[in-house]
Design an enzyme around this catalytic site. Sequence first.
Site, PDB file in Angstrom:
ATOM      1  N   HIS A 226       0.839  -1.193   0.000  1.00 24.55           N
ATOM      2  CA  HIS A 226       0.000   0.000   0.000  1.00 24.55           C
ATOM      3  C   HIS A 226       0.876   1.246   0.000  1.00 24.55           C
ATOM      4  O   HIS A 226       1.870   1.311   0.736  1.00 24.55           O
ATOM      5  CB  HIS A 226      -0.908  -0.008   1.235  1.00 24.55           C
ATOM      6  CG  HIS A 226      -1.852   1.157   1.322  1.00 24.55           C
ATOM      7  ND1 HIS A 226      -1.782   2.100   2.329  1.00 24.55           N
ATOM      8  CD2 HIS A 226      -2.876   1.547   0.522  1.00 24.55           C
ATOM      9  CE1 HIS A 226      -2.731   3.001   2.146  1.00 24.55           C
ATOM     10  NE2 HIS A 226      -3.412   2.694   1.061  1.00 24.55           N
ATOM     11  N   SER A 227       0.533   2.219  -0.837  1.00 25.23           N
ATOM     12  CA  SER A 227       1.155   3.539  -0.814  1.00 25.23           C
ATOM     13  C   SER A 227       2.678   3.450  -0.986  1.00 25.23           C
ATOM     14  O   SER A 227       3.160   2.814  -1.913  1.00 25.23           O
ATOM     15  CB  SER A 227       0.767   4.253   0.492  1.00 25.23           C
ATOM     16  OG  SER A 227       1.118   5.615   0.476  1.00 25.23           O
ATOM     17  N   LEU A 228       3.442   4.069  -0.095  1.00 24.68           N
ATOM     18  CA  LEU A 228       4.903   4.070  -0.201  1.00 24.68           C
ATOM     19  C   LEU A 228       5.486   2.660  -0.116  1.00 24.68           C
ATOM     20  O   LEU A 228       6.570   2.397  -0.650  1.00 24.68           O
ATOM     21  CB  LEU A 228       5.502   4.951   0.903  1.00 24.68           C
ATOM     22  CG  LEU A 228       7.027   5.114   0.905  1.00 24.68           C
ATOM     23  CD1 LEU A 228       7.503   5.872  -0.325  1.00 24.68           C
ATOM     24  CD2 LEU A 228       7.507   5.815   2.168  1.00 24.68           C
TER      25      LEU A 228
ATOM     26  N   CYS B 115       4.643   0.184  -1.757  1.00 25.92           N
ATOM     27  CA  CYS B 115       4.799  -0.323  -3.127  1.00 25.92           C
ATOM     28  C   CYS B 115       6.172   0.039  -3.685  1.00 25.92           C
ATOM     29  O   CYS B 115       6.832  -0.782  -4.331  1.00 25.92           O
ATOM     30  CB  CYS B 115       3.716   0.255  -4.034  1.00 25.92           C
ATOM     31  SG  CYS B 115       2.034  -0.076  -3.506  1.00 25.92           S
TER      32      CYS B 115
END
Length: 586
Positions: free
Chosen positions: A250-252, A254
């Site tokens: 999720h988000s950063l 990734c």
Amino acid sequence: MRGQWFIDGTWQPLEEEESNLIEQEHLSCFRGQQMQENFDIEVSKSIDGKDAIHSFKLSRNHVDWHSMDEVYLYSDATTSKIARTVTQKLGFSKASSSGTRLHRGYVEEATLEDKPSQTTHIVFVVHGIGQKMDQGRIIKNTAMMREAARKIEERHFSNHATHVEFLPVEWRSKLTLDGDTVDSITPDKVRGLRDMLNSSAMDIMYYTSPLYRDELVKGLQQELNRLYSLFCSRNPDFEEKGGKVSIVSHSLGCVITYDIMTGWNPVRLYEQLLQKEEELPDERWMSYEERHLLDELYITKRRLREIEERLHGLKASSMTQTPALKFKVENFFCMGSPLAVFLALRGIRPGNTGSQDHILPREICNRLLNIFHPTDPVAYRLEPLILKHYSNISPVQIHWYNTSNPLPYEYMKPSFLHPAKEPTSISENEGISTIPSPVTSPVLSRRHYGESITNIGKASILGAASIGKGLGGMLFSRFGRSSTSQSSEASKDSIEDEKKPVASLPTTTVATQTLPHSSSGFLDSALELDHRIDFELREGLVESRYWSAVTSHTAYWSSLDVALFLLTFMYKHEHDNNAKPNLDPI
């Protein structure tokens, strides 16, 4: 829930620490004695008049054994002692007045069928920013995702004897980074807001810092490898039976996961840029001596580089390089991911092949899938980084979890995001003003494209062609036309039959062709991606875009649509191995 000693009535297990102490004491007193084999014992049998044959003191309680099968737990709190004294003076026994009966073993006897189904696929769930602010949040989020997946498994995959397990990866709390330096330089005004930003958005600044980036990467890498080794030690058959591993980030998270898998390092990129600058000729005027020294320096650097490459080759031949992860990633799911903008800023540009290898080689990860909500302010698309014209191709719409017989994702053809750019045939006697604008048409609002296309059926699509020539052509190009379909009388002049070759189209076509098309109105298959990567959640019918822009970035965890999407691809390898193709329910 695991337990050895259980409370009578509720049959809840005691805390593990107390349970282990009671178990040790019980075995030391009664080891070797015969127990009753009847499991349906009378649990409310009175023990009035029996004295305790053994007692054991715990930190806040004590336990009395009246026999091998009659064990009672008493609280040593002051109020409990007073109540026990009063009731005993009134003639009640100690056990009946304030004791809690304990049972060694559960009320129902276990059977072999009670064990969970075999885990053949594990999913590591990686968080993004904000875990310092709310420690343990990824465990709660993974629990929500696991619960949603269980509901979907019962509904769509109940015939499978295997099981997908979701495991949270909490990598942030163990990092020290700058200690409390940033906190010490933060002004006290609106401290709550500043602390929230320091605990969340600061992670992005840490990751872009060359000083702390490696600590974040190693923190996640070590935690992934630790959890995988721990799981394999407790499930020794997992690797032998070909168990697969996927990652949901999720988000950063990734971006960090991607860098771990590919081994991308900004220092290496900086060295390559320096090397290119050194090879560029210096255009300014120089004296003979300065030019001579620069030539010697260039020769020496080239010689040094050759020696370093030879040394590196000798080291590589003598010892094999340890991979970053102890497992191969089957599927890499990105949720609300800014990975695309990071890659764009690193110089990744679109290529001319539709292969995922352009950004993530298949030998590292079999499948890359990018899930996002259309109003998520942090999410970016990945497909236009592979083929540029995919910026005008709409992302694949994720099926609603309650859609009956949805079309499998591999059979969903690319459709245009801006139909106005598609070619439209117009007869000589008709003007452009007779064509309804696809941008302003209320029938094809962006947020509802294809929401019930699988339920409407082919007949409804063909019937829609009679609404208008331009609208009919747009529907046909967006949702596809059957090769055997016949045009209605109202659209004979504007829609050409698919069976006719492209060369037979009228020469009076007004609209310009901006992208390569096949005769079916879709993108030419030669310029399609090998696999679609961008998948978009559907917006709700009454959903406010402004409100969802605030909430959508964290809305993935409990979404049943996301759970069905994940399980569809994780169970896909089993469908591929089956002899009989079964596309329902995926």
